[in-house]
Design a protein around this motif. Sequence first.
Motif, PDB file in Angstrom:
ATOM      1  N   ARG A   3       0.851  -1.186   0.000  1.00 56.91           N
ATOM      2  CA  ARG A   3       0.000   0.000   0.000  1.00 56.91           C
ATOM      3  C   ARG A   3       0.886   1.236   0.000  1.00 56.91           C
ATOM      4  O   ARG A   3       1.968   1.250   0.573  1.00 56.91           O
ATOM      5  CB  ARG A   3      -0.879   0.006   1.251  1.00 56.91           C
ATOM      6  CG  ARG A   3      -1.844  -1.151   1.305  1.00 56.91           C
ATOM      7  CD  ARG A   3      -2.791  -0.983   2.478  1.00 56.91           C
ATOM      8  NE  ARG A   3      -2.056  -0.733   3.721  1.00 56.91           N
ATOM      9  CZ  ARG A   3      -2.638  -0.331   4.849  1.00 56.91           C
ATOM     10  NH1 ARG A   3      -3.933  -0.097   4.876  1.00 56.91           N
ATOM     11  NH2 ARG A   3      -1.923  -0.139   5.934  1.00 56.91           N
ATOM     12  N   PRO A   4       0.451   2.342  -0.626  1.00 54.85           N
ATOM     13  CA  PRO A   4       1.271   3.545  -0.664  1.00 54.85           C
ATOM     14  C   PRO A   4       1.676   4.022   0.724  1.00 54.85           C
ATOM     15  O   PRO A   4       2.786   4.478   0.928  1.00 54.85           O
ATOM     16  CB  PRO A   4       0.378   4.561  -1.383  1.00 54.85           C
ATOM     17  CG  PRO A   4      -0.523   3.734  -2.239  1.00 54.85           C
ATOM     18  CD  PRO A   4      -0.764   2.478  -1.455  1.00 54.85           C
ATOM     19  N   GLU A   5       0.758   3.892   1.721  1.00 54.75           N
ATOM     20  CA  GLU A   5       1.085   4.384   3.049  1.00 54.75           C
ATOM     21  C   GLU A   5       2.300   3.675   3.623  1.00 54.75           C
ATOM     22  O   GLU A   5       3.051   4.224   4.416  1.00 54.75           O
ATOM     23  CB  GLU A   5      -0.094   4.178   4.017  1.00 54.75           C
ATOM     24  CG  GLU A   5      -1.421   4.714   3.550  1.00 54.75           C
ATOM     25  CD  GLU A   5      -2.192   3.673   2.766  1.00 54.75           C
ATOM     26  OE1 GLU A   5      -1.942   3.630   1.545  1.00 54.75           O
ATOM     27  OE2 GLU A   5      -3.006   2.942   3.329  1.00 54.75           O
ATOM     28  N   SER A 136       6.047   0.675  -5.173  1.00 59.36           N
ATOM     29  CA  SER A 136       5.888   2.041  -4.669  1.00 59.36           C
ATOM     30  C   SER A 136       6.814   3.037  -5.355  1.00 59.36           C
ATOM     31  O   SER A 136       6.879   4.196  -4.946  1.00 59.36           O
ATOM     32  CB  SER A 136       6.135   2.081  -3.151  1.00 59.36           C
ATOM     33  OG  SER A 136       5.177   1.338  -2.445  1.00 59.36           O
ATOM     34  N   TRP A 139       5.081   6.142  -6.659  1.00 57.60           N
ATOM     35  CA  TRP A 139       4.695   6.919  -5.472  1.00 57.60           C
ATOM     36  C   TRP A 139       5.875   7.727  -4.962  1.00 57.60           C
ATOM     37  O   TRP A 139       5.764   8.914  -4.642  1.00 57.60           O
ATOM     38  CB  TRP A 139       4.202   5.941  -4.396  1.00 57.60           C
ATOM     39  CG  TRP A 139       3.786   6.554  -3.097  1.00 57.60           C
ATOM     40  CD1 TRP A 139       2.532   6.920  -2.712  1.00 57.60           C
ATOM     41  CD2 TRP A 139       4.638   6.850  -1.970  1.00 57.60           C
ATOM     42  NE1 TRP A 139       2.553   7.430  -1.430  1.00 57.60           N
ATOM     43  CE2 TRP A 139       3.824   7.401  -0.954  1.00 57.60           C
ATOM     44  CE3 TRP A 139       6.001   6.696  -1.723  1.00 57.60           C
ATOM     45  CZ2 TRP A 139       4.326   7.791   0.277  1.00 57.60           C
ATOM     46  CZ3 TRP A 139       6.512   7.101  -0.505  1.00 57.60           C
ATOM     47  CH2 TRP A 139       5.676   7.646   0.483  1.00 57.60           C
ATOM     48  N   ARG A 143       6.701  12.080  -4.950  1.00 53.87           N
ATOM     49  CA  ARG A 143       7.042  12.854  -3.751  1.00 53.87           C
ATOM     50  C   ARG A 143       8.451  13.436  -3.834  1.00 53.87           C
ATOM     51  O   ARG A 143       8.700  14.552  -3.377  1.00 53.87           O
ATOM     52  CB  ARG A 143       6.863  11.972  -2.521  1.00 53.87           C
ATOM     53  CG  ARG A 143       5.385  11.897  -2.139  1.00 53.87           C
ATOM     54  CD  ARG A 143       4.929  10.540  -1.660  1.00 53.87           C
ATOM     55  NE  ARG A 143       3.465  10.564  -1.517  1.00 53.87           N
ATOM     56  CZ  ARG A 143       2.610  10.353  -2.532  1.00 53.87           C
ATOM     57  NH1 ARG A 143       3.063  10.102  -3.740  1.00 53.87           N
ATOM     58  NH2 ARG A 143       1.317  10.401  -2.316  1.00 53.87           N
ATOM     59  N   THR A 304       1.146  13.970  -7.344  1.00 54.40           N
ATOM     60  CA  THR A 304       1.126  13.101  -6.174  1.00 54.40           C
ATOM     61  C   THR A 304      -0.277  12.584  -5.887  1.00 54.40           C
ATOM     62  O   THR A 304      -0.447  11.536  -5.260  1.00 54.40           O
ATOM     63  CB  THR A 304       1.647  13.844  -4.926  1.00 54.40           C
ATOM     64  OG1 THR A 304       0.787  14.952  -4.624  1.00 54.40           O
ATOM     65  CG2 THR A 304       3.064  14.340  -5.135  1.00 54.40           C
ATOM     66  N   SER A 359      10.142   7.806 -13.669  1.00 51.00           N
ATOM     67  CA  SER A 359       9.435   6.562 -13.361  1.00 51.00           C
ATOM     68  C   SER A 359       9.842   5.455 -14.323  1.00 51.00           C
ATOM     69  O   SER A 359      10.001   4.298 -13.930  1.00 51.00           O
ATOM     70  CB  SER A 359       7.920   6.778 -13.425  1.00 51.00           C
ATOM     71  OG  SER A 359       7.484   7.704 -12.458  1.00 51.00           O
TER      72      SER A 359
END
Length: 443
Positions: A3-5, A136, A139, A143, A304, A359
């Motif tokens: 998960r991104p978190e 990730s 992601w 950031r 983002t 990316s």
Amino acid sequence: MSRPEAAWSPSVVALLVSVFAAMGATACQVTALGKQVFDLTGRPLDLGLLGLAEFAPAALLVLVTGAVADRHERRLVAATAAAGEAAVSFALAAYAGSDPTSVGPVFALVFVFGVARAFAAPASRALLSDVVPPTSIPWMIARFSFVWQAAVVVGPVLGGFLYVADVRLPYLASAVLLLVAAGSLALVRPLRTARVPVTAGPPPTSPGDAVVAAVTEPALGAAVDAPRPARAGLHDAVEGFRYIRGVPVLLGAISLDLFAVLFGGAVGLLPAIATDRLHVGAVGLGWLRAAIGVGAGVVTLILTVRPVRRRVGITLMSVVALFGVFTVVLGLTRSFAVAFGALAVLSGADAVSVFIRASLVPLLTPEDKRGRVLAVENVFIGGSNELGAFESGVAGQVLGASGAVVLGGVATLAVTGAWWFLFPDLRKVDRFPDPPRSTRSGP
């Protein structure tokens, strides 16, 4: 799938702090350098030579810096290089305070700074993919880009105001920020620390071949129990070139950035544009450079939340064309407000290009080759900025700053059109690919 978190960790935070500090230091220092050099000579050509001094070390050392990033602990390589950059910034402060009359020592110190940065760039860029799981990476790139662009806003404004107060202060501030960057890098703990030896065979000839060939190899990020070779050979050093050449999507994306911004790089002429065309001083120059970060920062913040997921190739080529259009606008205007807006828009377009390219590179490159590939990419990025500043400086000496910028924007549009036909594989990319697996030699 992660998960991104889950990607947030102390190492991610420390790495992003180092990115902000290092880029803020560079942006602050570059603003002061451009103003100081143009104040000393008043020649656009010297702004071009300043860009050449910044670019040359990355090109000369490309066969070394990537191999170092792949064979040694990347966080320590990047931290040591940042400390070296800080030492040069202290030397620039000392020279600026000596009432200088020649730009020669400035160029020499900038060259030494470029040597340190040539080692820092591939190591720190590769760390972005080392501190998060492979799923990730986009992601993390979003950031990273936002933090980078935030530094591009803060650094030039800080440099402009400090230059007015005391010509030494921008360099001293840069040195302190670089020491912060070095300290933060020492706190990073990569998920993947084992380096693997170079594969003895030729690189994959396409992204599909890379994935197929990797099916039986260790997963990206897995520990590899393989001894390091005693020393790097020529094959090791040129592996980054060979791999990029064998992957058309990578070659197209990286070379598009090189040639488009090589011709359209107007940033190097901003001191001349600010003084001769817009009639503003160091503070105004600082805000013009900050406009680059404002536009790119806003777009990166959007990325983002809503990153590019579809029509990746067409989006890349479209935003590069937009970059060319607003470069022309910048060259034609005499209004500070219009120039500020044009810089914001063209940098926003460039931010999308950077996000896509940043990316694609790790997603199309095995972990064990990533440092060398990123070292080559760093030369291309340097070519599209510092070498572009040299080209702009030479053109500006002949055509004037305005004429050079307009011509550069038109050339960027021409390059984009050519790449549409020369790299159909890049144009047809719809989604970001899955990351390849590491490769290693074996019996």
